[in-house]
Motif scaffolding. Structure first.
Motif, PDB file in Angstrom:
ATOM      1  N   VAL A 101      22.564  28.175  41.038  1.00  0.00           N
ATOM      2  CA  VAL A 101      23.772  28.924  40.685  1.00  0.00           C
ATOM      3  C   VAL A 101      23.822  30.204  41.515  1.00  0.00           C
ATOM      4  N   ASP A 102      24.943  30.422  42.148  1.00  0.00           N
ATOM      5  CA  ASP A 102      25.119  31.635  42.951  1.00  0.00           C
ATOM      6  C   ASP A 102      25.513  32.788  42.038  1.00  0.00           C
ATOM      7  N   LEU A 103      24.589  33.706  41.851  1.00  0.00           N
ATOM      8  CA  LEU A 103      24.848  34.799  40.910  1.00  0.00           C
ATOM      9  C   LEU A 103      25.573  35.973  41.563  1.00  0.00           C
ATOM     10  N   ASN A 104      25.867  35.838  42.849  1.00  0.00           N
ATOM     11  CA  ASN A 104      26.493  36.977  43.539  1.00  0.00           C
ATOM     12  C   ASN A 104      28.011  36.951  43.587  1.00  0.00           C
ATOM     13  N   ILE A 105      28.588  35.845  43.121  1.00  0.00           N
ATOM     14  CA  ILE A 105      30.053  35.782  43.146  1.00  0.00           C
ATOM     15  C   ILE A 105      30.641  36.811  42.199  1.00  0.00           C
ATOM     16  N   SER A 106      31.692  37.470  42.676  1.00  0.00           N
ATOM     17  CA  SER A 106      32.370  38.386  41.757  1.00  0.00           C
ATOM     18  C   SER A 106      33.837  38.477  42.125  1.00  0.00           C
ATOM     19  N   LEU A 107      34.602  39.106  41.295  1.00  0.00           N
ATOM     20  CA  LEU A 107      36.036  39.254  41.510  1.00  0.00           C
ATOM     21  C   LEU A 107      36.401  40.725  41.420  1.00  0.00           C
ATOM     22  N   GLY A 108      37.249  41.189  42.303  1.00  0.00           N
ATOM     23  CA  GLY A 108      37.727  42.568  42.213  1.00  0.00           C
ATOM     24  C   GLY A 108      38.704  42.729  41.069  1.00  0.00           C
ATOM     25  N   GLU A 109      38.839  43.953  40.616  1.00  0.00           N
ATOM     26  CA  GLU A 109      39.720  44.272  39.496  1.00  0.00           C
ATOM     27  C   GLU A 109      41.157  43.794  39.730  1.00  0.00           C
ATOM     28  N   ASN A 110      41.637  44.043  40.948  1.00  0.00           N
ATOM     29  CA  ASN A 110      43.021  43.661  41.236  1.00  0.00           C
ATOM     30  C   ASN A 110      43.221  42.155  41.259  1.00  0.00           C
ATOM     31  N   GLU A 111      42.299  41.503  41.944  1.00  0.00           N
ATOM     32  CA  GLU A 111      42.388  40.052  42.036  1.00  0.00           C
ATOM     33  C   GLU A 111      42.342  39.451  40.627  1.00  0.00           C
ATOM     34  N   TYR A 112      41.442  39.994  39.801  1.00  0.00           N
ATOM     35  CA  TYR A 112      41.308  39.515  38.425  1.00  0.00           C
ATOM     36  C   TYR A 112      42.623  39.640  37.668  1.00  0.00           C
ATOM     37  N   LYS A 113      43.182  40.861  37.736  1.00  0.00           N
ATOM     38  CA  LYS A 113      44.421  41.115  36.992  1.00  0.00           C
ATOM     39  C   LYS A 113      45.545  40.179  37.425  1.00  0.00           C
ATOM     40  N   GLU A 114      45.568  39.960  38.737  1.00  0.00           N
ATOM     41  CA  GLU A 114      46.613  39.122  39.305  1.00  0.00           C
ATOM     42  C   GLU A 114      46.462  37.675  38.815  1.00  0.00           C
ATOM     43  N   ILE A 132      44.415  36.385  36.171  1.00  0.00           N
ATOM     44  CA  ILE A 132      44.141  36.032  34.781  1.00  0.00           C
ATOM     45  C   ILE A 132      45.400  35.700  33.988  1.00  0.00           C
ATOM     46  N   LYS A 133      46.456  36.500  34.128  1.00  0.00           N
ATOM     47  CA  LYS A 133      47.680  36.274  33.346  1.00  0.00           C
ATOM     48  C   LYS A 133      48.278  34.909  33.651  1.00  0.00           C
ATOM     49  N   LYS A 134      48.307  34.615  34.961  1.00  0.00           N
ATOM     50  CA  LYS A 134      48.896  33.351  35.382  1.00  0.00           C
ATOM     51  C   LYS A 134      48.091  32.170  34.818  1.00  0.00           C
ATOM     52  N   LEU A 135      46.783  32.308  34.915  1.00  0.00           N
ATOM     53  CA  LEU A 135      45.920  31.225  34.424  1.00  0.00           C
ATOM     54  C   LEU A 135      46.034  31.050  32.905  1.00  0.00           C
ATOM     55  N   GLN A 136      46.124  32.175  32.200  1.00  0.00           N
ATOM     56  CA  GLN A 136      46.264  32.075  30.747  1.00  0.00           C
ATOM     57  C   GLN A 136      47.549  31.359  30.370  1.00  0.00           C
ATOM     58  N   ASP A 137      48.567  31.652  31.131  1.00  0.00           N
ATOM     59  CA  ASP A 137      49.841  31.009  30.869  1.00  0.00           C
ATOM     60  C   ASP A 137      49.752  29.500  31.142  1.00  0.00           C
ATOM     61  N   GLU A 138      49.076  29.172  32.243  1.00  0.00           N
ATOM     62  CA  GLU A 138      48.901  27.760  32.580  1.00  0.00           C
ATOM     63  C   GLU A 138      48.049  27.047  31.526  1.00  0.00           C
TER      64      GLU A 138
END
Lengths: 488, 488
Positions: free
Chosen positions: A257-270, A272-278
């Motif tokens: 498992v690659d433990l170094n993957i992360s997401l920036g705050e902006n990318e996350y915000k952009e 998450i909402k769309k995915l929740q809706d989907e």
């Protein structure tokens, strides 16, 4: 089996006893199993109008009504119809020390289905056998009877019943149909019985031509069988000093498992909402297509299961999903097979059940804390796979998320929780104790992932190191698998 | 109430907050009620298509999904239909420390029934109020919302919903009907709300003309209400140092039981078989007429309850009755109101449930062992009468048998049990301990018999001194009452 049963030449070792004498002996046996905490399941299956009611009444006559139950499965409720076939039987299993008598059983539907194709027949019986196997392994005693009668006797009984003022409602089209096609049913029953004649839960075929003799045979056989099973179980558990050692696995999926993957705050915000809706739309689509869905969340303490579940369900109508947090079993739950409390909570068609921790406790905490013996937890992999497969066969979408964080990250999160009043409730002594056993948990988790990753219930291992990444990933995977099944 | 609601002039003390801020505060409150072990019930009722789904989603957005549940009652299952109306709501109550949100509630059926006559309306609301009263007395917090909207807003929303690909299944004939008869429903709702506007569970009417404002109002009000209720409960429990003393009753019905009646062996043998056969027919008749039946057995330890139950059920088909032995509540059961575990086991139509000991434990063992406070057990008489009355109104035959033996007879039976290996299981340390409190039990039993002997659920006090007499008498009384109700 029954096809060559010789009605004219029956040996009944209990014929010289009388029914109430035998009944009293069974009463003593009931107290014995109560004191030993052993559950007993007695299945009385057989032809329609073959005297099941009569036999069962004799069977229970001297029993203490407080620790036996009789269940019949003639009519299934909506609640039952909306779940896998075996669910209704799991619900009615005896608890430890109690006796359950099934008037007909999981075999009835397959038995009544004369035109069933051989593959389906084999598949069904395998499901039944695997259920019996699980229960036998859990030290349940199972006694199975098949009540057998001649064609003309059946006809006579159907006619009698029809004319009984109080009981005519017991006659159904199935009685009539069996009698009209007696020979075909005989052959069909025979093959079902042959396929399900297990070593420790074999069929006892009983002629009910003479009902009183049949009663004696059934009660006597039950007494004898329970006694011999008690001995077998004792012997088995004596031998089981648990010197069995588990072989260590070579494959360690968590290392990859690659433990170094992360997401920036902006990318996350952009995102998450769309995915929740989907995700919401996928959930509605599952609901509309009446596809049940089981989501399992496992992972280290503080890996972010709760947060991921909250993000996933955020926009979904709460009337169609349920989150079930799993802790140690309570007093009542301990009275049953360890899978019982999970099976009874499985979703109806179109519903979604999210387990925050799950039956995998058997091969994680119970393994590590020694609450399950080596024999028990090594056996559990197969039992779990089999249960999930049956869900899959029913059409259930089963997804298992594993959130992985490393030891340092956990430490930081524990400390953060202790320092923040509003998060303090999330951290307990037990978390710290579990942490001391980190390496054992890693071994157990690796083995679990290898042994229970299946096509019908895949593990989705996600790095929880970055919470934002994990939450987005859970949503993406749910949407992916959800679409796959709804677009089929 | 709502009839004079002024949509143009609404004060909303929470309008300057934003929804997620309020949501987080509610999350903190959720943790608070969890730590205090207080159950919270939030009822969201109101017009059809008034935004219940929207509001509930906002309400739960920041909640931990592991300790709240949302239930809706739009469609009732067969299982629910076969039982008294309130049963389905009892099943979904929050356990201590948890939050349950009801999407509509026990009010919905009465609210939807526009043509209901005033007597029935009053009767229904009284049932609801008495349920709320029981729960409030058990320190549950109840917050009730009625979502209110203008006629034209409702019409617009119904049209929108109809055109929503994923959610059109939410629109029913009831939406349409309400909108077509808006004014009549307005009046009708108003009278339901007025009748059920209780001091500690009053209605909060919310305009959903602006959904976001409504969300804020609902979340804010919930926070404020839970906080103030926590204070009230704390104050109440502080005051309740239980200096209340119960007045001693003058009436002692047990003094009037003739303990000298007995039956000869021959007379017994002659009578019992015939009565058992008759009891069987009565049971079938109840089954065929779909009349549910509840039998309660109480009495001293060793009074012969088990034996009497066995003789009563002996010839009855075990598929139509169930015997439920009652011991101390387990961990799960303790999480709910003391009546919960009994109510959930009430029989479906045509079924018979026999309780071997029962909810009367509240005013017997719990009273004597101090497990219930004086306030609690004195309140219990009314709560129990009310529950039994509701069963009676549903058409249930409720009979309560009390088997009475004197102190000498009990001693003999205890000694007999200790001397006989096969009866030893029936006697425990606890039996001897209870015996030491004989006089307190007699007082408690006398008071129970006086306060809970009603026309709809009569006590039948029987001397258990002679077992044969008692067994015959139980059968005779069951037959008598059973015939009375089936021949009506």
């Amino acid at each position: 089996m029954i096809i060559d049963y010789d009605f004219d030449n029956i040996s009944n070792p209990y014929k010289h006893f009388n029914v109430s004498e035998l009944g009293e002996q069974l009463g003593a046996i009931q107290r014995l199993v109560k004191s030993l905490d052993i559950p007993v399941l007695i299945i009385v299956d057989g032809w329609e109008s073959s005297g099941k009611g009569f036999i069962i009444k004799d069977l229970i006559r001297e029993l203490d009504p407080r620790s036996f139950k009789v269940s019949d499965f003639e009519n299934s409720s909506e609640e039952e119809k909306a779940r896998p076939f075996l669910w209704r039987f799991w619900r009615k299993l005896p608890k430890r020390g109690n006796i359950s008598i099934f008037d007909r059983s999981f075999y009835y539907k397959t038995m009544n289905h004369l035109e069933i194709n051989p593959t389906e027949l084999k598949q069904n019986v395998e499901d039944f056998i695997s259920m019996e196997k699980k229960l036998l392994d859990d030290d349940m005693i199972i006694v199975k009877f098949f009540l057998h009668e001649r064609e003309k006797t059946q006809r006579k009984r159907i006619d009698q019943l029809k004319n009984d003022k109080f009981r005519s409602f017991f006659v159904t089209h199935r009685d009539i149909d069996q009698n009209s096609n007696y020979k075909s049913y005989l052959k069909h029953f025979d093959s079902v019985l042959k396929l399900s004649d297990l070593p420790f839960s074999g069929w006892n075929v009983v002629s009910t031509e003479d009902l009183e003799a049949a009663s004696k045979y059934v009660i006597g056989t039950t007494i004898q069988k329970i006694n011999s099973e008690i001995n077998r179980i004792n012997e088995k558990n004596k031998k089981l000093t648990d010197d069995k050692t588990a072989e260590k696995l070579e494959t360690t999926p968590l290392d990859f498992v690659d433990l170094n993957i992360s997401l920036g705050e902006n990318e996350y915000k952009e995102k998450i909402k769309k995915l929740q809706d989907e995700a919401k739309n996928v959930a509605y689509e599952l609901y509309n297509r009446r596809i049940p869905c089981v989501l399992v969340f496992e992972g280290m303490d503080a890996a972010g299961k709760g947060g991921a579940i909250k993000r996933l369900t955020s926009l979904i109508d709460p009337r169609i999903y349920e989150v079930i947090p799993i802790a140690a079993p309570d007093e009542t739950e301990k009275q049953y097979h360890y899978l019982w409390r999970f099976i009874r909570n499985m979703p109806a068609k179109g519903r979604m059940t999210i387990f925050d921790r799950s039956w995998y406790g058997r091969v994680l905490v119970e393994r590590i804390e020694g609450l399950a013996s080596v024999t028990e937890w090594t056996r559990a992999y197969g039992e779990i796979n089999n249960m999930e497969k049956q869900l899959g066969n029913f059409g259930t979408l089963v997804l298992k998320f594993f959130l992985y964080i490393d030891k340092d990250e956990q430490l930081q999160r524990f400390q953060h929780r202790e320092e923040n009043a509003d998060k303090l409730y999330k951290i307990t002594e037990e978390d710290w104790r579990n942490r001391e056993k980190w390496d054992s948990y890693i071994d157990a988790m690796n083995e679990m992932l290898v042994r229970t990753n299946t096509t019908y219930a895949p593990w989705i291992v996600i790095s929880g190191q970055d919470k934002k990444y994990a939450r987005v990933k859970v949503l993406q995977e749910f949407i992916k698998y959800g679409k796959e099944i709804t677009e089929k």
